[in-house]
Write an enzyme that holds these catalytic residues in place. Structure first.
Site, PDB file in Angstrom:
ATOM      1  N   HIS A   1     -23.685  15.033   2.430  1.00  0.00           N
ATOM      2  CA  HIS A   1     -23.501  15.523   1.069  1.00  0.00           C
ATOM      3  C   HIS A   1     -22.452  16.634   1.056  1.00  0.00           C
ATOM      4  O   HIS A   1     -22.480  17.497   1.929  1.00  0.00           O
ATOM      5  CB  HIS A   1     -24.819  16.085   0.529  1.00  0.00           C
ATOM      6  CG  HIS A   1     -24.671  16.692  -0.824  1.00  0.00           C
ATOM      7  ND1 HIS A   1     -24.553  15.928  -1.963  1.00  0.00           N
ATOM      8  CD2 HIS A   1     -24.584  17.995  -1.231  1.00  0.00           C
ATOM      9  CE1 HIS A   1     -24.421  16.726  -3.004  1.00  0.00           C
ATOM     10  NE2 HIS A   1     -24.426  17.989  -2.593  1.00  0.00           N
TER      11      HIS A   1
ATOM     12  N   LYS B   1       0.833  -1.212   0.000  1.00  0.00           N
ATOM     13  CA  LYS B   1       0.000   0.000   0.000  1.00  0.00           C
ATOM     14  C   LYS B   1       0.868   1.262   0.000  1.00  0.00           C
ATOM     15  O   LYS B   1       0.485   2.290  -0.569  1.00  0.00           O
ATOM     16  CB  LYS B   1      -0.961   0.006   1.189  1.00  0.00           C
ATOM     17  CG  LYS B   1      -2.317  -0.584   0.871  1.00  0.00           C
ATOM     18  CD  LYS B   1      -2.366  -2.073   0.850  1.00  0.00           C
ATOM     19  CE  LYS B   1      -2.461  -2.769  -0.436  1.00  0.00           C
ATOM     20  NZ  LYS B   1      -2.473  -4.226  -0.346  1.00  0.00           N
TER      21      LYS B   1
ATOM     22  N   ARG C   1      -1.011 -18.192  -2.872  1.00  0.00           N
ATOM     23  CA  ARG C   1      -0.200 -18.534  -1.710  1.00  0.00           C
ATOM     24  C   ARG C   1      -0.681 -19.868  -1.137  1.00  0.00           C
ATOM     25  O   ARG C   1      -1.827 -20.248  -1.325  1.00  0.00           O
ATOM     26  CB  ARG C   1      -0.311 -17.426  -0.642  1.00  0.00           C
ATOM     27  CG  ARG C   1       0.186 -16.080  -1.160  1.00  0.00           C
ATOM     28  CD  ARG C   1       0.028 -14.977  -0.150  1.00  0.00           C
ATOM     29  NE  ARG C   1       0.785 -15.200   1.071  1.00  0.00           N
ATOM     30  CZ  ARG C   1       2.096 -14.943   1.217  1.00  0.00           C
ATOM     31  NH1 ARG C   1       2.785 -14.444   0.210  1.00  0.00           N
ATOM     32  NH2 ARG C   1       2.696 -15.165   2.358  1.00  0.00           N
TER      33      ARG C   1
ATOM     34  N   GLY D   1      -4.445 -11.948 -10.334  1.00  0.00           N
ATOM     35  CA  GLY D   1      -5.267 -11.929  -9.127  1.00  0.00           C
ATOM     36  C   GLY D   1      -5.010 -10.640  -8.358  1.00  0.00           C
ATOM     37  O   GLY D   1      -4.423  -9.687  -8.895  1.00  0.00           O
ATOM     38  N   VAL D   2      -5.422 -10.623  -7.105  1.00  0.00           N
ATOM     39  CA  VAL D   2      -5.326  -9.405  -6.297  1.00  0.00           C
ATOM     40  C   VAL D   2      -3.877  -8.912  -6.217  1.00  0.00           C
ATOM     41  O   VAL D   2      -3.585  -7.744  -6.503  1.00  0.00           O
ATOM     42  CB  VAL D   2      -5.877  -9.681  -4.874  1.00  0.00           C
ATOM     43  CG1 VAL D   2      -5.728  -8.457  -4.005  1.00  0.00           C
ATOM     44  CG2 VAL D   2      -7.319 -10.137  -4.948  1.00  0.00           C
ATOM     45  N   ILE D   3      -2.969  -9.791  -5.834  1.00  0.00           N
ATOM     46  CA  ILE D   3      -1.574  -9.377  -5.613  1.00  0.00           C
ATOM     47  C   ILE D   3      -0.918  -8.984  -6.930  1.00  0.00           C
ATOM     48  O   ILE D   3      -0.244  -7.949  -7.030  1.00  0.00           O
ATOM     49  CB  ILE D   3      -0.791 -10.498  -4.880  1.00  0.00           C
ATOM     50  CG1 ILE D   3      -1.343 -10.646  -3.453  1.00  0.00           C
ATOM     51  CG2 ILE D   3       0.701 -10.222  -4.858  1.00  0.00           C
ATOM     52  CD1 ILE D   3      -0.758 -11.802  -2.659  1.00  0.00           C
TER      53      ILE D   3
HETATM   54  P1  FAD Z   1       1.500 -14.313   8.216  1.00  0.00           P
HETATM   55  O1  FAD Z   1       1.292 -12.872   8.048  1.00  0.00           O
HETATM   56  O2  FAD Z   1       2.141 -15.076   7.096  1.00  0.00           O
HETATM   57  O3  FAD Z   1       2.348 -14.491   9.551  1.00  0.00           O
HETATM   58  C1  FAD Z   1       2.796 -15.713   9.993  1.00  0.00           C
HETATM   59  C2  FAD Z   1       4.028 -15.487  10.845  1.00  0.00           C
HETATM   60  O4  FAD Z   1       4.339 -16.687  11.507  1.00  0.00           O
HETATM   61  C3  FAD Z   1       5.276 -15.099  10.048  1.00  0.00           C
HETATM   62  O5  FAD Z   1       5.940 -14.052  10.687  1.00  0.00           O
HETATM   63  C4  FAD Z   1       6.110 -16.366  10.057  1.00  0.00           C
HETATM   64  O6  FAD Z   1       7.498 -16.110   9.990  1.00  0.00           O
HETATM   65  C5  FAD Z   1       5.731 -16.938  11.409  1.00  0.00           C
HETATM   66  N1  FAD Z   1       5.914 -18.379  11.561  1.00  0.00           N
HETATM   67  C6  FAD Z   1       5.482 -19.360  10.735  1.00  0.00           C
HETATM   68  N2  FAD Z   1       5.790 -20.567  11.245  1.00  0.00           N
HETATM   69  C7  FAD Z   1       6.432 -20.331  12.408  1.00  0.00           C
HETATM   70  C8  FAD Z   1       7.000 -21.173  13.391  1.00  0.00           C
HETATM   71  N3  FAD Z   1       6.949 -22.494  13.290  1.00  0.00           N
HETATM   72  N4  FAD Z   1       7.599 -20.595  14.454  1.00  0.00           N
HETATM   73  C9  FAD Z   1       7.647 -19.240  14.576  1.00  0.00           C
HETATM   74  N5  FAD Z   1       7.112 -18.409  13.684  1.00  0.00           N
HETATM   75  C10 FAD Z   1       6.519 -18.953  12.613  1.00  0.00           C
HETATM   76  N6  FAD Z   1      -4.318  -9.108   3.059  1.00  0.00           N
HETATM   77  C11 FAD Z   1      -5.234  -8.156   3.312  1.00  0.00           C
HETATM   78  O7  FAD Z   1      -6.171  -8.394   4.083  1.00  0.00           O
HETATM   79  N7  FAD Z   1      -5.135  -6.908   2.744  1.00  0.00           N
HETATM   80  C12 FAD Z   1      -4.136  -6.599   1.890  1.00  0.00           C
HETATM   81  O8  FAD Z   1      -4.079  -5.477   1.396  1.00  0.00           O
HETATM   82  C13 FAD Z   1      -3.173  -7.584   1.590  1.00  0.00           C
HETATM   83  N8  FAD Z   1      -2.148  -7.311   0.755  1.00  0.00           N
HETATM   84  C14 FAD Z   1      -1.206  -8.261   0.526  1.00  0.00           C
HETATM   85  C15 FAD Z   1      -0.164  -7.962  -0.338  1.00  0.00           C
HETATM   86  C16 FAD Z   1       0.819  -8.890  -0.585  1.00  0.00           C
HETATM   87  C17 FAD Z   1       1.956  -8.539  -1.518  1.00  0.00           C
HETATM   88  C18 FAD Z   1       0.766 -10.163   0.060  1.00  0.00           C
HETATM   89  C19 FAD Z   1       1.850 -11.192  -0.159  1.00  0.00           C
HETATM   90  C20 FAD Z   1      -0.270 -10.474   0.918  1.00  0.00           C
HETATM   91  C21 FAD Z   1      -1.276  -9.538   1.152  1.00  0.00           C
HETATM   92  N9  FAD Z   1      -2.358  -9.813   1.983  1.00  0.00           N
HETATM   93  C22 FAD Z   1      -3.301  -8.858   2.217  1.00  0.00           C
HETATM   94  C23 FAD Z   1      -2.513 -11.116   2.653  1.00  0.00           C
HETATM   95  C24 FAD Z   1      -2.044 -11.015   4.100  1.00  0.00           C
HETATM   96  O9  FAD Z   1      -0.695 -10.618   4.105  1.00  0.00           O
HETATM   97  C25 FAD Z   1      -2.232 -12.348   4.788  1.00  0.00           C
HETATM   98  O10 FAD Z   1      -3.574 -12.752   4.687  1.00  0.00           O
HETATM   99  C26 FAD Z   1      -1.855 -12.240   6.259  1.00  0.00           C
HETATM  100  O11 FAD Z   1      -0.515 -11.836   6.410  1.00  0.00           O
HETATM  101  C27 FAD Z   1      -2.073 -13.576   6.972  1.00  0.00           C
HETATM  102  O12 FAD Z   1      -1.760 -13.424   8.312  1.00  0.00           O
HETATM  103  P2  FAD Z   1      -1.223 -14.632   9.208  1.00  0.00           P
HETATM  104  O13 FAD Z   1      -0.964 -14.062  10.542  1.00  0.00           O
HETATM  105  O14 FAD Z   1      -2.146 -15.784   9.061  1.00  0.00           O
HETATM  106  O15 FAD Z   1       0.143 -15.094   8.516  1.00  0.00           O
HETATM  107  P1  AMP Z   2      -4.754 -15.087  -6.497  1.00  0.00           P
HETATM  108  O1  AMP Z   2      -5.188 -16.486  -6.142  1.00  0.00           O
HETATM  109  O2  AMP Z   2      -5.823 -14.035  -6.353  1.00  0.00           O
HETATM  110  O3  AMP Z   2      -3.470 -14.691  -5.847  1.00  0.00           O
HETATM  111  O4  AMP Z   2      -4.457 -15.142  -8.061  1.00  0.00           O
HETATM  112  C1  AMP Z   2      -3.510 -15.990  -8.656  1.00  0.00           C
HETATM  113  C2  AMP Z   2      -3.859 -16.104 -10.145  1.00  0.00           C
HETATM  114  O5  AMP Z   2      -2.803 -16.773 -10.849  1.00  0.00           O
HETATM  115  C3  AMP Z   2      -5.129 -16.912 -10.405  1.00  0.00           C
HETATM  116  O6  AMP Z   2      -6.049 -16.112 -11.097  1.00  0.00           O
HETATM  117  C4  AMP Z   2      -4.640 -18.084 -11.257  1.00  0.00           C
HETATM  118  O7  AMP Z   2      -5.579 -18.453 -12.250  1.00  0.00           O
HETATM  119  C5  AMP Z   2      -3.358 -17.552 -11.904  1.00  0.00           C
HETATM  120  N1  AMP Z   2      -2.440 -18.599 -12.346  1.00  0.00           N
HETATM  121  C6  AMP Z   2      -2.104 -19.741 -11.704  1.00  0.00           C
HETATM  122  N2  AMP Z   2      -1.214 -20.496 -12.434  1.00  0.00           N
HETATM  123  C7  AMP Z   2      -0.973 -19.810 -13.583  1.00  0.00           C
HETATM  124  C8  AMP Z   2      -0.157 -20.044 -14.762  1.00  0.00           C
HETATM  125  N3  AMP Z   2       0.600 -21.138 -14.902  1.00  0.00           N
HETATM  126  N4  AMP Z   2      -0.164 -19.110 -15.757  1.00  0.00           N
HETATM  127  C9  AMP Z   2      -0.915 -17.996 -15.639  1.00  0.00           C
HETATM  128  N5  AMP Z   2      -1.702 -17.725 -14.562  1.00  0.00           N
HETATM  129  C10 AMP Z   2      -1.743 -18.611 -13.537  1.00  0.00           C
END
Ligand code: FAD
Ligand code: AMP
Length: 475
Positions: A451, A58, A279, A190-192
């Protein structure tokens, strides 16, 4: 055996750290173990979201959108800036500062809630014991009355285009490009993928996005998806649907990408390639044998509706369990579990989880799409209000998109709200609250909206569902 805790949380991301804080607020003795390492080797709480996901993305989206507006829009306002320049290093510096402030803030919050932070790897042993391996390899075993697993997720790799940390990268890598690639390929629209593609497109990259599916954003309302696709293509994002990547190789610093589409085998040359195909849950070295915790066929930790695993007093929340991989979904699960452990009432309403895509225009929705409601057989009515008819949107020079309401024909219940347009991610909060309280369109119609605000678009969409919109002709 050393210290015992009421609750040990493994994982300090947006699911784990709120669980730990809430458990502390509930008067329990809590520890939170997290192993995140930044590129410089330093440890930070906050997980993917704060360190490599939601927050840094962001930050860059904001910087790049400001640049885009300065170049494309300011003149319309009568603001003339000569020779607009930008500095990617400064953008990264700002981004890193925001990330650091956020992750260090967690330690202060832990202190306030009396949560003990441990940097290191946590592993669940049988009998609710947790082994902590510190960075120096020292191992300690703690006992816990309850364990919350919040180990998150990790980017999926495409076997035919493996990450190499330089030319072919995951989303974290794409947040750290030191210079703007001239040609950028993104696998997955997709979103990312869309957010990252938008950042680098606005900074000047030629961006080609290869998406295997024929449908664009199939999880979104298709009227919204259509409007967004048109807008993104107009911005220069070359989104190729039905394009399945079959291979990628790095030759002389450039990435050659092979893919197939309806016309047959195709290839593309780019300078950098981002693989953003989704993911997967991360549970490496998390569970010792005999814990009773099970994984489903896709690797998610199996839980019930209250996030209980199969093992007594072991819970799991966030990206490592079923449901949308969203920070706010994980947070609510974490809070629910911490309250259930303390004997309080708590639940997560999985039907009302908002989704937001932080592109320009933004896309946000909650509840069912029009297609889903129709497929369910329930008769529905639809109200749409375009931002073109919003005074505030016109003043903001942001008239693209619309707000759309899908409601039940029989009892007027709000079933879904879909927005593509300015500040959609903020506007959706009203719809989330309305749906949480089982509001009808009439409730929205009778609610006064200030408004001129963008929120009037929701008001008018609710009115339009009954063909009673005021500021746009009813159809
Ligand atoms: P994580 O954030 O992955 O945290 C897990 C933590 O646990 C990590 O620090 C990891 O190192 C630690 N861990 C794992 N296993 C162990 C272990 N055995 N011992 C100790 N530590 C451990 N979501 C949104 O809602 N809004 C957004 O705008 C958004 N933007 C995103 C943009 C990007 C580029 C990406 C990659 C993701 C985005 N997401 C967004 C998704 C969001 O980041 C995840 O849904 C969220 O981080 C999940 O939270 P979590 O706590 O389940 O896992
Ligand atoms: P998201 O699940 O929102 O992160 O989006 C991931 C996107 O990647 C999905 O829309 C999938 O259809 C797409 N995708 C997965 N595998 C492939 C591939 N081999 N080539 C092109 N797009 C893919």
């Amino acid at each position: 055996m050393s210290e015992a805790f009421d609750v040990i949380v493994i994982g300090g991301g947006p699911a784990g750290y709120p669980a730990a804080i809430r458990a502390g607020q509930n008067g329990l003795k809590v520890a939170c173990i997290d192993e995140w390492r930044n590129r410089d080797g330093s440890h930070a709480f906050g997980g993917t979201c704060l360190n490599a996901g939601c927050i840094p993305s962001k930050a860059l989206l904001e910087s790049s959108e400001l640049l885009h507006r300065a170049r494309e829009e300011f003149a319309t306002h009568g603001i003339r800036l000569a020779g607009i320049e930008f500095d990617v290093a400064q953008m990264h510096k700002r981004k890193s500062g925001i990330v650091k402030a956020s992750t260090q803030g967690i330690l202060a919050l832990f202190k306030g809630a009396k949560v003990t932070p441990f940097a290191g790897h946590g592993r669940l042993l049988p009998g609710r014991k947790v082994e902590l391996t510190a960075s120096d390899g020292a191992r300690t075993v703690y006992e816990a009355r309850h364990v919350v697993l919040a180990s998150g997720s990790t980017p999926m790799e495409l076997r035919s285009a493996p990450f190499d940390g330089g030319s072919i990268v995951d989303s974290w890598g794409a947040l750290d490009f030191e210079t703007v690639p001239r040609r950028l390929g993104v696998i997955g629209a997709g979103v990312i993928g869309l957010e990252l593609g938008s950042v680098w497109r606005r900074l000047g990259a030629e961006v080609v996005m290869l998406e295997a599916l024929e449908a664009f954003l199939p999880m979104a309302d298709q009227q919204v998806a259509k409007e967004a696709l048109r807008a993104f293509r107009k911005q220069g994002l070359d989104i190729r649907l039905g394009a399945k990547v079959t291979g990628a190789s790095v030759v002389a610093g450039a990435v050659s990408v092979q893919y197939s589409d309806a016309a047959g085998a195709q290839s593309l040359e780019v300078d950098r390639l981002v693989v953003a195909i989704g993911r997967r849950p991360f549970t490496a070295e998390l569970l010792a044998d005999g814990t009773g915790v099970t994984l489903d066929e896709r690797g998610f930790i199996t839980v019930d509706a209250e996030c209980r695993t199969g093992a007594e007093n072991v819970w799991a929340v966030g990206d490592c369990v079923r449901g949308p991989m969203l920070a706010h979904k994980g947070k609510e699960e974490g809070l629910m579990v911490a309250d259930l452990i303390a004997g309080r009432y708590a639940e997560v309403n999985y039907k009302v989880i908002p989704s937001v895509i932080y592109t320009a225009p933004e896309i946000a929705w909650v509840g069912q799409t029009e297609e889903q409601v129709k497929a369910s057989g329930r008769a529905c009515k639809v109200g749409v209000f375009p931002f073109l008819a919003s005074g505030r949107a016109r003043a903001m020079e942001s008239t693209l998109g619309f707000a759309k309401i899908v409601a039940a024909q029989d009892d007027d219940e709000l079933l879904g709200v879909h927005i593509v347009g300015p500040m959609a991610g903020e506007l959706i909060a009203e719809a989330v609250l309305a749906m949480e309280y089982s509001a009808s369109t009439e409730d929205l119609q009778r609610t006064i909206h200030a408004h001129p605000t963008l929120s009037e678009a929701l008001h008018e969409a609710a009115l339009a569902a009954d063909k009673r919109a005021i500021d746009f002709p009813n159809r």
